[in-house]
Design an enzyme around this catalytic site. Structure first.
Site, mmCIF file in Angstrom:
data_model
loop_
_atom_site.group_PDB
_atom_site.id
_atom_site.type_symbol
_atom_site.label_atom_id
_atom_site.label_comp_id
_atom_site.label_asym_id
_atom_site.label_seq_id
_atom_site.Cartn_x
_atom_site.Cartn_y
_atom_site.Cartn_z
ATOM 1 N N HIS A 136 0.806 -1.214 0.000
ATOM 2 C CA HIS A 136 0.000 0.000 0.000
ATOM 3 C C HIS A 136 0.837 1.262 0.000
ATOM 4 C CE1 HIS A 136 -3.319 -2.692 0.167
ATOM 5 N NE2 HIS A 136 -3.983 -1.667 -0.336
ATOM 6 N N ARG A 156 -11.038 3.057 -1.197
ATOM 7 C CA ARG A 156 -10.578 2.043 -0.240
ATOM 8 C C ARG A 156 -10.879 2.523 1.177
ATOM 9 N NH1 ARG A 156 -6.111 1.501 -4.263
ATOM 10 N NH2 ARG A 156 -5.836 -0.718 -4.697
ATOM 11 N N ARG A 191 -15.974 0.950 -1.547
ATOM 12 C CA ARG A 191 -15.705 -0.473 -1.315
ATOM 13 C C ARG A 191 -15.833 -0.763 0.168
ATOM 14 N NH1 ARG A 191 -10.058 -3.281 -2.739
ATOM 15 N NH2 ARG A 191 -9.333 -2.069 -0.950
ATOM 16 N N GLU A 222 -11.330 -10.844 -7.649
ATOM 17 C CA GLU A 222 -9.894 -10.827 -7.360
ATOM 18 C C GLU A 222 -9.382 -12.195 -6.938
ATOM 19 O OE1 GLU A 222 -9.209 -7.430 -4.800
ATOM 20 O OE2 GLU A 222 -10.996 -7.816 -3.643
ATOM 21 N N ASN A 240 -4.602 -6.701 -8.648
ATOM 22 C CA ASN A 240 -3.511 -6.831 -7.670
ATOM 23 C C ASN A 240 -3.637 -8.159 -6.928
ATOM 24 O OD1 ASN A 240 -3.254 -4.219 -8.470
ATOM 25 N ND2 ASN A 240 -4.010 -3.321 -6.590
ATOM 26 N N ASP A 241 -4.865 -8.426 -6.487
ATOM 27 C CA ASP A 241 -5.075 -9.692 -5.795
ATOM 28 C C ASP A 241 -5.236 -10.852 -6.774
ATOM 29 O OD1 ASP A 241 -4.855 -9.329 -2.993
ATOM 30 O OD2 ASP A 241 -6.613 -8.040 -3.082
ATOM 31 N N ARG A 287 1.859 -10.550 -2.432
ATOM 32 C CA ARG A 287 2.086 -9.231 -3.043
ATOM 33 C C ARG A 287 2.962 -8.310 -2.221
ATOM 34 N NH1 ARG A 287 -3.973 -6.554 -2.988
ATOM 35 N NH2 ARG A 287 -2.905 -4.577 -3.144
ATOM 36 N N CYS A 312 -10.078 -2.165 -11.551
ATOM 37 C CA CYS A 312 -9.527 -1.140 -10.661
ATOM 38 C C CYS A 312 -8.164 -1.552 -10.095
ATOM 39 C CB CYS A 312 -10.502 -0.816 -9.537
ATOM 40 S SG CYS A 312 -10.862 -2.234 -8.495
HETATM 41 C C1 PEP Z 1 -6.887 -5.263 -6.238
HETATM 42 O O1 PEP Z 1 -6.715 -6.264 -5.550
HETATM 43 O O2 PEP Z 1 -6.588 -5.184 -7.455
HETATM 44 C C2 PEP Z 1 -7.475 -4.052 -5.636
HETATM 45 C C3 PEP Z 1 -7.782 -2.994 -6.362
HETATM 46 O O3 PEP Z 1 -7.649 -4.045 -4.272
HETATM 47 P P1 PEP Z 1 -6.473 -3.769 -3.203
HETATM 48 O O4 PEP Z 1 -5.238 -3.382 -3.971
HETATM 49 O O5 PEP Z 1 -6.950 -2.712 -2.299
HETATM 50 O O6 PEP Z 1 -6.348 -5.112 -2.547
HETATM 51 MG MG MG Z 2 -7.692 -6.401 -3.625
#
Ligand code: PEP
Ligand code: MG
Length: 581
Positions: A195, A302, A338, A439, A462-463, A473, A510
């Site tokens: 993050h 978020r 979210r 995800e 991302n997930d 990650r 996203c």
């Molecule tokens: C993702 O997982 O792509 C996402 C947008 O959520 P976060 O990065 O907050 O887990």
């Molecule tokens: Mg995510």
């Protein structure tokens, strides 16, 4: 001849500036015996240092503008509370008396004892608390040594335009450093999806993470170049290199000015396909940045950032206030709120289960799983989001869905909360769209199930990449495996887009992949029409869209989806991105 330090470039841009190393825990401390008649003086010296540290933090707290988000000020408050705590104020003084040692050694011994306790607990929240203790202890140590304590939380003058080097930075520290005017930062740990990295991109701060070491000979005041795109830090730079980078910096600036002209233009391809460009936000100030970049709304807010760096959980009223203020800032543009995605690397410490040791937090009780297990945490948020929908266009989005059972449970809980609000006569929008994030590979493989029951889907790459490729990650040791172009990931994305088309359910993306202009044409060719990206990437993505032709991107995207050879994929992608319009 310049020297290059390599890391993972997580936020593009070139920063040229003087190094400012942030105090870590690396100060070398030695024990010294204090004669009995000087013990009380030594204790006074220690108390004075604690007092000075407190005064410094209070000064920082007061210097922060009122509109700064609560998570940053709460972070400083936590440090201030620690400076009131007997574990850091009384215990070291006792040690000085018992061991007849110097204040530095007593403080170090107490810090080490506390660290041992925290380390045994192996819990993400407590690990964060351990870092907080280190920051506070390090401040007192520096005061004891008579050093100037120019750390991240003070001395804005030294930080202005500096390139900060730190072992690690929390998202809250990153936001604060940005506020203090740094030009960029380098950390030894962390990966591109942490993050802190996401925040750096959204703040437009050039950054490199995961350098593992940054040699001692790089000192405060050295001029260095940070190249966020290449993931390199150049030291010992000569004039020729400096000139070259200054030219590149100027070219980037020119490009930004050009891109700014696109702000009010619609995102339409050459062959007339209208694309929706939304923004991702974490902090309230990102909402303004999103509007400045011409976003058509917020595709991912978020909310967990509202819960971080504080001791308590924000109640329904506080959440509602925050959502109202975002709705107000957006002046009629939609916001996708979210629901809480806490757990794994995003623990806030005060959520239920925070003190449970789990073997694989990313696979454990996070996001919607945690919320469903704890309606006392979830219901106030559902109520706040629904109530906010009475004030403006709000969509609710559920993270990390994985099964039909879970989906049904969330939907029935939302219905239940709606009944409750109706009974009370509390206003909300009964047609507020409810969407889900895809995800988890299981959700992508059964996307039809989610597309049938929800109003929209959003792909969280991302997930999705983390779970598909089995790479943590936040673990920089496996960052090299992170690959959104892996054929398995691309095929899963395509399945979600196709399920959306089949059931006429809008699909957006996203995850970070959506904001990378190198992937824009591929995603257009795969059928994606809604993108949610950081405000800082929005205009670049729009520029690519305006120079793309869907009828050209579709066949190449299909060819990419048909192969599993990474070399062929990158060759086809290069061809796709080179073609000009
Ligand atoms: C993702 O997982 O792509 C996402 C947008 O959520 P976060 O990065 O907050 O887990
Ligand atoms: Mg995510």
């Amino acid at each position: 001849m310049s020297t290059t330090i390599y890391g993972t470039g997580v936020s593009r841009g070139i920063a040229i500036g003087k190094v400012h190393r942030l105090a870590g825990t690396e100060i070398e401390i030695f024990e010294a015996a204090i004669p009995a008649h000087l013990i009380e003086d030594e204790i006074s010296r220690f108390r004075q240092a604690v007092y000075t540290a407190r005064q410094q933090l209070k000064a920082i707290r007061n210097s922060i503008p009122e509109d700064t988000s609560v998570d940053i000020t709460a972070f400083i408050d936590t440090h201030l509370l620690m400076l009131e705590d007997s574990m850091l104020t009384v215990a070291p003084a006792e040690l000085i008396r018992q061991r007849q040692c110097n204040a530095e050694w007593a403080l170090k011994s107490q810090r080490d004892a506390l660290a041992r306790v925290f380390e045994k607990m192996d819990d993400p929240y407590l690990r964060t608390r351990k870092d907080d203790i280190d920051h506070v202890v390090s401040r007192i140590q520096r005061i004891l040594r008579g050093e100037e304590t120019h750390t991240a939380l003070e001395d804005s003058e030294q930080l202005r335009d500096a390139i900060v080097i730190a072992h690690d930075l929390t998202p809250a520290e990153t936001a604060l450093l940005h506020h203090q005017g740094i030009a960029g930062f380098v950390t030894e740990s962390g990966g591109p999806l942490s993050h802190t990295a996401i925040l750096a991109r959204s703040l437009g701060l050039p950054a490199i993470l995961g350098t593992h070491v940054t040699p001692d000979w790089i000192r405060d005041g050295d001029t260095v170049i940070l190249d966020g795109a290449q993931g390199i830090l150049l030291t010992d730079i000569d004039n020729a290199v400096l000139k070259r980078y200054r030219r590149r910096q100027k070219a980037n600036q020119k490009r930004r000015t050009e891109l700014n002209r696109l702000k009010d233009k619609p995102a339409v391809t050459v062959d007339g396909v209208r694309i929706c460009l939304l923004s991702n936000v974490e902090l309230h100030e990102d909402v303004l940045a999103a509007r400045r970049a011409g976003a058509e709304g917020i595709g991912l807010y978020r909310t967990e950032f509202l819960f971080m760096n504080r001791e308590d959980i924000p109640d329904e009223k506080e959440q509602l206030r925050q959502y109202h203020s975002i709705i107000k800032t957006l002046k009629g543009l939609p916001v996708t709120i979210r629901t809480l995605d806490l757990g794994a690397d995003k623990s806030c410490g005060s959520e239920p289960e925070a003190d449970h040791i789990v073997p694989n937090p990313a696979l454990g009780l996070r996001a919607i799983r945690l919320c469903l297990k704890h309606p006392d945490l979830f219901r106030p948020q559902l109520r706040a989001i629904l109530r906010a929908s009475a004030k403006g266009p709000v969509r609710m989005m559920i993270p990390m869905l994985s099964s039909a059972h879970e989906l049904n449970e969330v939907l029935s809980l939302i219905e239940d909360v709606k009944h409750e609000l109706r009974r009370e006569g509390t206003a909300f929008d009964p047609d507020m769209p409810i969407g889900g994030m895809i995800e988890v590979p299981a959700a992508a493989l059964s996307a039809g199930l989610f597309a049938r029951k929800l109003d929209f889907l959003s792909i969280g790459t991302n997930d999705l990449v983390q779970y598909t490729l089995a790479i943590d990650r936040v673990d920089d040791a496996v960052t090299y495996l992170y690959d959104p172009l892996h054929p398995a990931v691309l095929r899963l994305i395509k399945m979600v887009i196709d399920a959306g088309t089949q059931y006429r359910t809008p699909v957006s993306m996203c995850g970070e992949m959506a904001g990378d202009p190198r992937h824009t044409r591929l995603l257009l060719g795969m059928g994606l029409r809604d993108f949610s990206v950081h405000p800082t990437s929005l205009l670049e993505v729009k520029d690519v869209i305006q120079h793309s032709r869907i009828e050209q991107t579709t066949p190449v995207a299909n060819e990419i989806l048909d192969t599993d050879d990474p070399l062929i994929i990158s060759g086809l992608l290069a061809r796709l991105n080179e073609s000009s319009e």
